[in-house]
Design a protein around this motif. Structure first.
Motif, PDB file in Angstrom:
ATOM      1  N   GLY A  99       0.809  -1.221   0.000  1.00  0.00           N
ATOM      2  CA  GLY A  99       0.000   0.000   0.000  1.00  0.00           C
ATOM      3  C   GLY A  99       0.831   1.255   0.000  1.00  0.00           C
ATOM      4  N   SER A 100       1.653   1.438   1.020  1.00  0.00           N
ATOM      5  CA  SER A 100       2.459   2.657   1.115  1.00  0.00           C
ATOM      6  C   SER A 100       3.935   2.402   0.851  1.00  0.00           C
ATOM      7  CB  SER A 100       2.303   3.276   2.506  1.00  0.00           C
ATOM      8  OG  SER A 100       2.784   2.373   3.504  1.00  0.00           O
ATOM      9  N   ARG A 101       4.318   1.130   0.685  1.00  0.00           N
ATOM     10  CA  ARG A 101       5.732   0.804   0.473  1.00  0.00           C
ATOM     11  C   ARG A 101       5.866  -0.277  -0.586  1.00  0.00           C
ATOM     12  NH1 ARG A 101       7.573  -1.195   6.258  1.00  0.00           N
ATOM     13  NH2 ARG A 101       5.609  -2.322   5.978  1.00  0.00           N
ATOM     14  N   VAL A 102       7.034  -0.310  -1.221  1.00  0.00           N
ATOM     15  CA  VAL A 102       7.461  -1.470  -1.996  1.00  0.00           C
ATOM     16  C   VAL A 102       8.724  -2.001  -1.321  1.00  0.00           C
ATOM     17  CG1 VAL A 102       6.445  -0.871  -4.214  1.00  0.00           C
ATOM     18  CG2 VAL A 102       8.686   0.033  -3.606  1.00  0.00           C
ATOM     19  N   VAL A 103       8.855  -3.320  -1.310  1.00  0.00           N
ATOM     20  CA  VAL A 103       9.957  -3.978  -0.607  1.00  0.00           C
ATOM     21  C   VAL A 103      10.614  -4.950  -1.571  1.00  0.00           C
ATOM     22  CG1 VAL A 103      10.609  -5.381   1.380  1.00  0.00           C
ATOM     23  CG2 VAL A 103       8.705  -3.771   1.562  1.00  0.00           C
ATOM     24  N   ARG A 104      11.929  -4.912  -1.585  1.00  0.00           N
ATOM     25  CA  ARG A 104      12.707  -5.822  -2.438  1.00  0.00           C
ATOM     26  C   ARG A 104      13.567  -6.714  -1.558  1.00  0.00           C
ATOM     27  NH1 ARG A 104      17.989  -5.729  -4.119  1.00  0.00           N
ATOM     28  NH2 ARG A 104      18.484  -6.821  -6.073  1.00  0.00           N
ATOM     29  N   TYR A 105      13.435  -8.028  -1.770  1.00  0.00           N
ATOM     30  CA  TYR A 105      14.263  -9.025  -1.072  1.00  0.00           C
ATOM     31  C   TYR A 105      15.119  -9.724  -2.120  1.00  0.00           C
ATOM     32  CZ  TYR A 105      15.509 -13.477   1.139  1.00  0.00           C
ATOM     33  OH  TYR A 105      16.196 -14.566   1.605  1.00  0.00           O
ATOM     34  N   ALA A 106      16.404  -9.914  -1.831  1.00  0.00           N
ATOM     35  CA  ALA A 106      17.311 -10.575  -2.774  1.00  0.00           C
ATOM     36  C   ALA A 106      18.256 -11.488  -2.013  1.00  0.00           C
ATOM     37  CB  ALA A 106      18.103  -9.542  -3.579  1.00  0.00           C
ATOM     38  N   GLU A 107      18.481 -12.671  -2.570  1.00  0.00           N
ATOM     39  CA  GLU A 107      19.429 -13.631  -2.033  1.00  0.00           C
ATOM     40  C   GLU A 107      20.150 -14.281  -3.201  1.00  0.00           C
ATOM     41  OE1 GLU A 107      17.001 -16.453   0.069  1.00  0.00           O
ATOM     42  OE2 GLU A 107      16.717 -17.682  -1.723  1.00  0.00           O
ATOM     43  N   ALA A 108      21.266 -14.955  -2.920  1.00  0.00           N
ATOM     44  CA  ALA A 108      22.011 -15.628  -3.975  1.00  0.00           C
ATOM     45  C   ALA A 108      21.169 -16.745  -4.575  1.00  0.00           C
ATOM     46  CB  ALA A 108      23.326 -16.174  -3.427  1.00  0.00           C
ATOM     47  N   ALA A 109      21.152 -16.821  -5.904  1.00  0.00           N
ATOM     48  CA  ALA A 109      20.332 -17.829  -6.570  1.00  0.00           C
ATOM     49  C   ALA A 109      20.952 -19.210  -6.531  1.00  0.00           C
ATOM     50  CB  ALA A 109      20.085 -17.418  -8.027  1.00  0.00           C
ATOM     51  N   ASP A 110      22.257 -19.299  -6.204  1.00  0.00           N
ATOM     52  CA  ASP A 110      22.928 -20.599  -6.209  1.00  0.00           C
ATOM     53  C   ASP A 110      22.797 -21.335  -4.882  1.00  0.00           C
ATOM     54  OD1 ASP A 110      24.478 -18.999  -4.663  1.00  0.00           O
ATOM     55  OD2 ASP A 110      26.311 -19.209  -5.846  1.00  0.00           O
ATOM     56  N   GLY A 111      21.961 -20.844  -3.983  1.00  0.00           N
ATOM     57  CA  GLY A 111      21.772 -21.525  -2.709  1.00  0.00           C
ATOM     58  C   GLY A 111      22.786 -21.165  -1.657  1.00  0.00           C
ATOM     59  N   ASP A 112      23.640 -20.159  -1.924  1.00  0.00           N
ATOM     60  CA  ASP A 112      24.625 -19.744  -0.928  1.00  0.00           C
ATOM     61  C   ASP A 112      23.908 -19.217   0.311  1.00  0.00           C
ATOM     62  OD1 ASP A 112      26.838 -18.940   0.406  1.00  0.00           O
ATOM     63  OD2 ASP A 112      27.243 -17.189  -0.839  1.00  0.00           O
ATOM     64  N   GLN A 113      24.346 -19.656   1.479  1.00  0.00           N
ATOM     65  CA  GLN A 113      23.708 -19.252   2.728  1.00  0.00           C
ATOM     66  C   GLN A 113      24.315 -17.966   3.285  1.00  0.00           C
ATOM     67  OE1 GLN A 113      21.018 -20.904   3.869  1.00  0.00           O
ATOM     68  NE2 GLN A 113      21.195 -22.170   2.043  1.00  0.00           N
ATOM     69  N   GLY A 114      24.768 -17.074   2.408  1.00  0.00           N
ATOM     70  CA  GLY A 114      25.373 -15.832   2.859  1.00  0.00           C
ATOM     71  C   GLY A 114      24.327 -14.783   3.186  1.00  0.00           C
ATOM     72  N   GLY A 115      24.733 -13.504   3.073  1.00  0.00           N
ATOM     73  CA  GLY A 115      23.839 -12.415   3.422  1.00  0.00           C
ATOM     74  C   GLY A 115      22.751 -12.217   2.382  1.00  0.00           C
ATOM     75  N   VAL A 116      21.727 -11.489   2.775  1.00  0.00           N
ATOM     76  CA  VAL A 116      20.623 -11.143   1.893  1.00  0.00           C
ATOM     77  C   VAL A 116      20.445  -9.630   1.936  1.00  0.00           C
ATOM     78  CG1 VAL A 116      19.500 -13.357   2.283  1.00  0.00           C
ATOM     79  CG2 VAL A 116      18.870 -11.399   3.698  1.00  0.00           C
ATOM     80  N   ALA A 117      19.726  -9.099   0.951  1.00  0.00           N
ATOM     81  CA  ALA A 117      19.463  -7.660   0.863  1.00  0.00           C
ATOM     82  C   ALA A 117      17.973  -7.419   1.007  1.00  0.00           C
ATOM     83  CB  ALA A 117      19.972  -7.105  -0.461  1.00  0.00           C
ATOM     84  N   LEU A 118      17.640  -6.351   1.730  1.00  0.00           N
ATOM     85  CA  LEU A 118      16.249  -5.973   1.950  1.00  0.00           C
ATOM     86  C   LEU A 118      16.154  -4.457   1.771  1.00  0.00           C
ATOM     87  CD1 LEU A 118      13.523  -7.286   2.809  1.00  0.00           C
ATOM     88  CD2 LEU A 118      14.047  -6.552   5.139  1.00  0.00           C
ATOM     89  N   ASP A 119      15.414  -4.009   0.755  1.00  0.00           N
ATOM     90  CA  ASP A 119      15.307  -2.597   0.418  1.00  0.00           C
ATOM     91  C   ASP A 119      13.861  -2.140   0.545  1.00  0.00           C
ATOM     92  OD1 ASP A 119      18.044  -2.640  -0.308  1.00  0.00           O
ATOM     93  OD2 ASP A 119      17.503  -3.417  -2.283  1.00  0.00           O
TER      94      ASP A 119
END
Length: 714
Positions: free
Chosen positions: A420-440
């Motif tokens: 409604g008032s926000r858009v949110v983007r979540y991103a993680e490695a596509a190869d299954g890496d268990q590293g960090g993720v991004a949240l915008d």
């Protein structure tokens, strides 16, 4: 493990190993000078005999298990042990020279010792024919040719196998650290042979340029002094596919000043039994201990939290442990509760915004991915990199959000939501890496059709990709720094994702701005200012601006666009450029343009206003950026609530006198202008030009047509 005693060190796994007949001296690893001539420290090279080789196709693996044929010699384990121990320095040197240089000197030393120590067979091995090889000079014990040939063959095979031992993916070696090869191991120190001179370095570089079979051929020919048939037979027995090619490459090695190379190969530079030691990185070791302690503590705390909550982290990815079991919060994190717009509902919608975007992408049915994205949104963990536009809430959704996109973009799994008032983007490695993720996070409250034309779906390597609205139609690229450039068509896949476009500012440096990429989607000019929502660029009067697509608009923006980095990552929604006055320059026939550029934000406050003075176009550089006359923040100037502005600038003419003038201009509502202070003057119109001196300071005020005053923008 190292045990120190004065200047002598002992490597775990290299110790005294008695033979059957006597107790030979173990290989030395003294830190003191150990550069005795080869005649006193190593065995003399054996006589070449190409027929003396193991009948097993894999000598490093042990005996083939076949019974010895007529005339064959059986080498038992005690004989092989005696040959290995008495020729240990020579065998270790051979392995060190054949091992791949990529291991580094420390790892090559340890691997060479490990290769030689593992060369001892576990049971008797038959050989084709007996032979005799002289024992090391100065010793009474004599070795038989078959025993030394067997051990040398096993050492050579194991050293060659190290070339392909590193992990590979699609035929390419992975950039991983060398895997330890068992004993010996060294902790807290790095060991390596003493450095040689220029000739030794030349030999080392020449060997590094060869393949492993070619290095083995060179060592057999030079160090072991085998003739070509003998070396070919040993290489074939060691598993080399093309011995002839390896020998040809070895014969082509030429080291200036090195002669035949044997003296250099027998030097201390290539002796893994004569070592120097240095400590490892002490600061890094201390940091690793601290990290290990912190990780252990975190693991213990996490285990307790896992036990207390009764849940696991696997399904929630990089999310923190749940804080509560609130039913409403749990429902908002259920992928099955996500809302979706109808695929063609936007065509008949009364209002086109993000609420009518259909869910697109090949992973919209991936429950595991969607659950991880929702969980991280609600409870970002320590490995989640969270960014948000100014004044954008980053809390969890109040209810099930709307799914806009889920798919793989540039090796990243990306999910886009709207609530409604926000858009949110979540991103993680596509190869299954268990590293960090991004949240915008980005604000989109009050978005209309133009503002909902596109979202940034991913950035990588200086490029940006957009997810376009279903009504965007033909999408084109523009270069705003070149008004005549109509760009070209942008490829958009079936999901609505554009091809990779150069990110704005990637080619700009300090004082030059030769290019500024933009996107033309749905008839609206959009540019990436470092946030999830691209900014819309408009042109015209503040009350009724239009898209910056006309030639006049593109010309003004060509001289304005390089000022956009000043509003990057500030939550900008639109940027409008308004040419509010044109002024003839004193003592010339040229005209300058006054432009007011206003960057409006999604949150309402925090807007930035800039007044530009754009002098006449230069023939050599026609679209140089305009000069900034004034800046203001949180000002209503040049906006729909206050569509008026007054600005001034000091300008120096180009004539013979190069006189200075104070130039000022106001918008249409300005009736007159007065200047005081370091410069005095008055104009009964909205344009002013009075003589001044360089560096003068003055105060500008204007009178409006409807009454009242107007101060200069500042």
């Amino acid at each position: 493990m190292w045990a120190g005693r004065r200047n002598q060190v002992t490597i775990t796994g290299i110790a005294r190993s008695p033979s059957v007949d006597q107790q030979p001296t173990a290989p030395r690893t003294d830190l003191a000078d150990h550069s005795a001539p080869p005649e006193s420290s190593e065995a003399a090279p054996p006589t070449p005999d190409p027929t003396a080789r193991a009948t097993s196709p894999d000598p490093a693996a042990g005996s083939s298990g076949e019974k010895p044929g007529p005339g064959a010699t059986v080498v038992d384990v005690p004989q092989a042990e005696a040959a290995l121990v008495e020729n240990y320095p020579r065998l270790a040197r051979l392995a060190y020279l054949v091992l791949p240089p990529r291991l580094g000197r420390h790892r090559r030393v340890l691997t060479a010792h490990a290769v030689v120590q593992r060369a001892l067979p576990r049971k008797p091995v038959p050989l084709d024919a007996p032979a005799t090889v002289p024992a090391p000079r100065g010793t009474a014990h004599r070795l038989s040719q078959p025993a030394y040939s067997l051990v040398r063959l096993r050492v050579l095979s194991a050293a060659l196998a190290e070339e392909t031992r590193a992990p590979r993916l699609f035929g390419r070696r992975l950039p991983l650290p060398p895997v330890p090869t068992g004993l010996p191991q060294v902790w807290g120190l790095r060991v390596f042979p003493p450095s040689g001179g220029v000739d030794e370095l030349a030999v080392d570089q020449a060997l590094a340029g060869l393949s492993a079979p070619a290095r083995a051929a060179y060592v057999l020919r030079v160090l072991e002094r085998l003739d070509e048939p003998g070396a070919r037979a040993v290489l074939a027995a060691a598993g080399v596919v093309d011995p002839h090619r390896a020998l040809t490459a070895a014969d082509a090695v030429s080291v200036p000043g090195a002669g035949d190379g044997r003296t250099l190969l027998e030097s201390a530079e290539f002796d893994p039994c004569s070592l120097q030691a240095r400590p490892t990185d002490l600061m890094r070791r201390r940091q690793r201990l601290r990290v290990a302690g912190a990780a252990g503590l975190a693991l213990a705390v996490g285990g307790v939290a896992l036990w207390l909550t009764g849940g696991g982290w696997g399904a929630d990815g990089a999310a923190a442990p749940p804080y509560s079991r609130n039913p409403a919060a749990q429902a908002a994190l259920d992928p099955a509760q996500l809302t979706h717009a109808a695929a063609g509902g936007w065509r008949d919608a009364e209002r086109r915004d993000f609420s009518v975007w259909p869910a697109r992408g090949e992973r919209t049915s991936d429950r595991a991915l969607l659950r991880r994205a929702l969980a991280v949104w609600a409870r970002p963990g320590a490995t989640a990199q969270v960014s948000a536009a100014p004044d954008t809430p980053t809390g969890p959704p109040a209810g099930p959000p709307r799914l806009l996109f889920a798919g793989v973009v540039d090796r990243a799994s990306v999910v886009l939501f709207a609530d409604g008032s926000r858009v949110v983007r979540y991103a993680e490695a596509a190869d299954g890496d268990q590293g960090g993720v991004a949240l915008d996070f980005a604000r989109v409250d009050g978005a209309d059709e133009a503002a909902a034309s596109a979202l940034v779906v991913n950035r990588a390597d200086g490029n940006v990709r957009f997810l376009t609205a279903p009504w965007a139609g033909d999408v084109r690229r523009l270069d705003l720094a070149k008004p005549s450039d109509d760009g070209g068509r942008v490829a958009v896949d079936s999901r609505g994702v554009t091809e990779a476009l150069r990110a704005p500012g990637a080619d700009t440096t300090g004082r030059s701005c030769d290019s500024w990429p933009a996107l033309l989607a749905g008839g609206h000019v959009l540019t990436d200012l470092g946030e999830l929502t691209p900014a819309r660029l408009t042109y015209g009067e503040p009350a009724h601006p239009g898209d910056a697509t006309s030639h006049a608009a593109r010309t003004i923006w060509a001289r304005t666009v390089c000022h956009l980095p000043a509003v990057r990552s500030r939550g900008v929604r639109t940027v409008n450029s308004w040419p509010f006055a044109a002024q003839r320059l004193p003592a010339t026939e040229d005209w300058a343009t006054w432009v007011c550029t206003r960057a409006a934000t999604w949150r309402g406050d925090g807007s930035r206003v800039m007044a530009q003075f754009q002098p006449p176009l230069d023939g050599e550089k026609p679209y140089t950026p305009g000069g900034v006359a004034a800046r203001a923040e949180d000002s209503p100037a040049c906006g729909p609530r206050s569509p008026r502005v007054l600005a001034g600038v000091l300008w120096q003419g180009k004539g013979a006198g190069k006189r200075w003038y104070l130039l000022a201009a106001g918008s249409d509502e300005v009736r007159s202008i007065k200047v005081s202070g370091g410069v005095s003057g008055h104009s009964s119109s909205r344009l002013l030009a009075v003589p001044a001196s360089g560096g003068s300071r003055a105060e500008l005020t204007g009178e409006l047509k409807g009454g009242g005053g107007l101060s200069a923008l500042r």
